[in-house]
Design a protein around this motif. Structure first.
Motif, mmCIF file in Angstrom:
data_model
loop_
_atom_site.group_PDB
_atom_site.id
_atom_site.type_symbol
_atom_site.label_atom_id
_atom_site.label_comp_id
_atom_site.label_asym_id
_atom_site.label_seq_id
_atom_site.Cartn_x
_atom_site.Cartn_y
_atom_site.Cartn_z
ATOM 1 N N MET A 214 0.821 -1.215 0.000
ATOM 2 C CA MET A 214 0.000 0.000 0.000
ATOM 3 C C MET A 214 0.852 1.262 0.000
ATOM 4 N N ALA A 215 0.464 2.205 -0.822
ATOM 5 C CA ALA A 215 1.180 3.473 -0.872
ATOM 6 C C ALA A 215 0.612 4.408 0.179
ATOM 7 N N MET A 216 1.395 4.666 1.210
ATOM 8 C CA MET A 216 0.970 5.566 2.302
ATOM 9 C C MET A 216 2.206 6.095 2.980
ATOM 10 N N GLU A 217 2.031 7.127 3.789
ATOM 11 C CA GLU A 217 3.179 7.565 4.572
ATOM 12 C C GLU A 217 3.543 6.448 5.547
ATOM 13 N N GLY A 253 -11.977 9.427 1.999
ATOM 14 C CA GLY A 253 -11.053 10.042 1.061
ATOM 15 C C GLY A 253 -11.603 9.950 -0.344
ATOM 16 N N PRO A 254 -10.980 10.668 -1.283
ATOM 17 C CA PRO A 254 -11.483 10.677 -2.644
ATOM 18 C C PRO A 254 -11.415 9.294 -3.295
ATOM 19 N N PRO A 255 -12.138 9.090 -4.395
ATOM 20 C CA PRO A 255 -12.111 7.806 -5.078
ATOM 21 C C PRO A 255 -10.689 7.453 -5.530
ATOM 22 N N GLY A 258 -7.466 4.073 -2.219
ATOM 23 C CA GLY A 258 -7.081 2.823 -1.565
ATOM 24 C C GLY A 258 -7.912 2.417 -0.372
ATOM 25 N N LYS A 259 -9.171 2.845 -0.322
ATOM 26 C CA LYS A 259 -10.001 2.451 0.810
ATOM 27 C C LYS A 259 -10.325 0.951 0.742
ATOM 28 N N SER A 260 -10.808 0.527 -0.403
ATOM 29 C CA SER A 260 -11.140 -0.901 -0.543
ATOM 30 C C SER A 260 -9.884 -1.747 -0.432
ATOM 31 N N THR A 261 -8.790 -1.245 -0.993
ATOM 32 C CA THR A 261 -7.533 -1.989 -0.919
ATOM 33 C C THR A 261 -7.111 -2.180 0.532
ATOM 34 N N MET A 393 -17.318 4.527 15.533
ATOM 35 C CA MET A 393 -16.177 4.461 14.628
ATOM 36 C C MET A 393 -14.982 4.961 15.432
ATOM 37 N N ASP A 394 -14.241 4.034 15.993
ATOM 38 C CA ASP A 394 -13.189 4.420 16.924
ATOM 39 C C ASP A 394 -12.032 5.123 16.233
ATOM 40 N N LYS A 395 -11.707 4.672 15.044
ATOM 41 C CA LYS A 395 -10.543 5.246 14.381
ATOM 42 C C LYS A 395 -10.939 5.776 13.013
ATOM 43 N N HIS A 396 -10.636 7.019 12.788
ATOM 44 C CA HIS A 396 -10.922 7.625 11.483
ATOM 45 C C HIS A 396 -9.621 7.677 10.687
ATOM 46 N N ILE A 397 -9.623 7.104 9.529
ATOM 47 C CA ILE A 397 -8.406 7.096 8.722
ATOM 48 C C ILE A 397 -8.668 7.827 7.422
ATOM 49 N N GLU A 398 -7.904 8.866 7.191
ATOM 50 C CA GLU A 398 -8.075 9.577 5.928
ATOM 51 C C GLU A 398 -7.091 9.021 4.918
ATOM 52 N N LEU A 399 -7.630 8.635 3.782
ATOM 53 C CA LEU A 399 -6.765 8.202 2.701
ATOM 54 C C LEU A 399 -6.788 9.316 1.675
#
Ligand code: ATP
Ligand code: MG
Length: 504
Positions: A214-217, A253-255, A258-261, A393-399
């Motif tokens: 996965m491409a992320m920081e 996050g926008p389409p 990588g949300k589904s990924t 929703m305990d953790k919010h993750i922005e992609l």
């Protein structure tokens, strides 16, 4: 003598009607008798045999009691026997095991195997009761499968205690070892409540995404992984603080970011099953609860695009309806929706927001345990705050858009490149313009067998340049319209002033 003919006639008619009713009763009797009779005989032979037989029998049914859920004992016994019966049983059935590489064998119906435990011999039989189809032939026959364990009275203590414990423990271990992860869906397909025991259908889950790909920081990625692993190891902790062992994640996050990924990567990391819940296919809150109860532990329950499947008022709507925006189409969509809802139980059938909230953290959600609930959305600001508060929703993750760090992960995965002279250009461009990981991935994909890494990088640079030009165009256009508007305002103001001065 005179009476005679009339009595005779009377007698004949009587006899006729008696025969007719007898025939009628016989017909009914014949239709129902064999099964009933069999049951009757069985019942009594069993009781009589019980007085004389030195053996004890224990049955373990697949669906016990009111059968909301498949019995865990049955599943454990099934696994135990599948591992221990393949040597002795003659008729086996085979099913694909983990990774679809090997076949797992288990006992076929009515097959008998023997097992030994501390010198005691026991017999297992796999069997089933088939209840007859209804007279109207409406529902197909129902099978109720069960295992029966037979052993001598002498061993009663040991078998009911130590042996059964041993079977269940080993069975559970075998199940974990052979487990093939599954992807479940509640697709509307066909549903025969009495025939199909479960409301979920499944296929084998085989998504290759992992957190490495996965491409992320890197920091953010590490944090998420640690959060997930900590959750999966905190059974005692959750018990101690008196919370159900579950955790909610909101991915937004926008389409194409990588949300589904990420959901697939989560499932692969923790070795969980995935339940992909399609809210629009759920008839009402009751059905939603039923679906929830049927999910197993060690699973992720996913509701994708939550903003599209549930309105704040509790009215469901389709994604397409939202995207069109056009009023005409919106109206058409609404009409269609209403028609559809009417056809499925008079409009009263819908999942409400409160139903969904209860689904997430109501009393029922605690059954099973060890579960993640994941929502994804493109528009986090559209969601009801009640839905995404901590605790639900305990953790919010922005992609978000791809950073240079993210790009480096993709370059390493796609092109096996750690560094390249073109990286600097890409870094610079990425700071200037937003691009989704999906677009980067697409550019880095070789389009022909001859494409090399450099060509792919160039195609990415091209894509970035294009995006930049497009963004610049957009800004220019906006400026133009806003300046036009300003001009309009200015002329309008001038006109107003002029007319005012004329009036004066
Ligand atoms: N962060 C990422 N790392 C690696 N690949 C990614 C990433 N984001 C997207 N991709 C690639 O882009 C494709 C689309 O991504 P994905 O389906 O996860 O997007 P999404 O956020 O779920 O979009 P949508 O909101 O439209 O559902 C995936 O097949 C994947 O290969
Ligand atoms: Mg998606």
């Amino acid at each position: 003598m005179e009476m005679m003919p009339s009595t005779m006639a009377e007698m004949w008619t009587k006899m006729g009607s008696t025969i007719a009713s007898f025939m009628f009763i016989w017909a009914i009797f014949r239709q129902y008798c064999p099964y009933e009779l069999r049951r009757y005989f069985e019942k009594y032979t069993h009781t009589i045999m019980g007085y004389f037989s030195p053996y004890i029998k224990i049955s373990i049914h697949e669906f016990a009691g009111d059968r909301l859920k498949r019995s865990e004992a049955y599943a454990a016994v099934e696994a135990y026997l599948s591992a221990n019966s393949s040597k002795t049983a003659r008729r086996l059935k085979a099913e694909m095991g983990k990774d679809s590489t090997n076949l797992v064998l288990s006992m076929d119906e009515y097959e008998k195997v023997t097992d030994e435990f501390r010198g005691a011999k026991v017999w297992w039989v796999a069997s089933k009761v088939v209840s007859p189809s209804r007279p109207m032939g409406y529902y197909p026959e129902q099978e109720k499968r069960y295992y029966r364990l037979t052993f001598h009275k002498r061993y009663r203590e040991m078998i009911t205690g130590a042996y059964l414990e041993h079977v269940v423990k080993e069975g559970k271990e075998i199940r974990v070892r052979n487990r093939q992860r599954k992807l479940y869906t509640n697709s509307p397909g066909y549903k025969w409540p009495s025939y199909k025991q479960t409301m979920w259908s499944h296929i084998v889950f085989e998504h290759p995404a992992t957190f490495e790909t996965m491409a992320m920081e890197p920091n953010k990625k590490k944090e998420i992984i640690e959060d997930l692993v900590t959750f999966s190891q905190s059974k005692e902790f959750y018990a101690r603080i008196g919370k159900a062992w579950k955790r909610g994640y909101l991915l937004y996050g926008p389409p194409g970011t990588g949300k589904s990924t990420m959901i697939a990567a989560m499932a692969n990391l923790l070795n969980y099953d995935v339940y992909d819940l399609e809210l629009t296919a759920v008839k009402d809150n009751t059905e939603l609860r039923k679906l929830l109860i049927e999910t197993t532990s060690k699973s992720i329950i996913v509701i994708e695009d939550i903003d599209c499947s549930l309105d704040l008022t509790g009215q469901r709507k389709k994604k397409s309806g939202k995207a069109m925006g056009d009023e005409e189409k919106e109206k058409m969509e609404k009409e269609r929706r209403e028609a559809k809802e009417e056809s499925n139980n008079g409009g009263s059938s819908k999942v409400t927001l409160s139903g969904l909230l209860n689904f997430i953290d109501g009393l029922w959600s605690a059954c099973g345990g060890e579960r993640l609930i994941v929502f994804t959305t493109n528009y986090v600001e559209k969601l009801d705050p009640a839905l995404i508060r901590r605790g639900r929703m305990d953790k919010h993750i922005e992609l978000s858009y791809c950073s240079f760090e993210g790009f480096k992960v993709l370059a390493k995965n796609y092109l096996k490149l750690e560094t390249h002279p073109l990286f600097d250009t890409i870094d610079r461009l990425m700071r200037e313009v937003d691009i989704t990981p999906a677009d980067v991935a697409e550019s880095l994909m070789p389009k022909s067998p001859l494409d090399n890494a450099e060509k792919c990088l160039c195609s990415l640079i091209q894509a970035l340049e294009d995006a930049k030009a497009e963004a610049a165009n957009k800004v220019a256009e906006q400026e133009e319209t806003s300046s036009n508007q300003n001009e309009d305002h200015a002329t309008a103001a001038m006109d107003h002033e002029n007319s005012a001065s004329e009036n004066a």
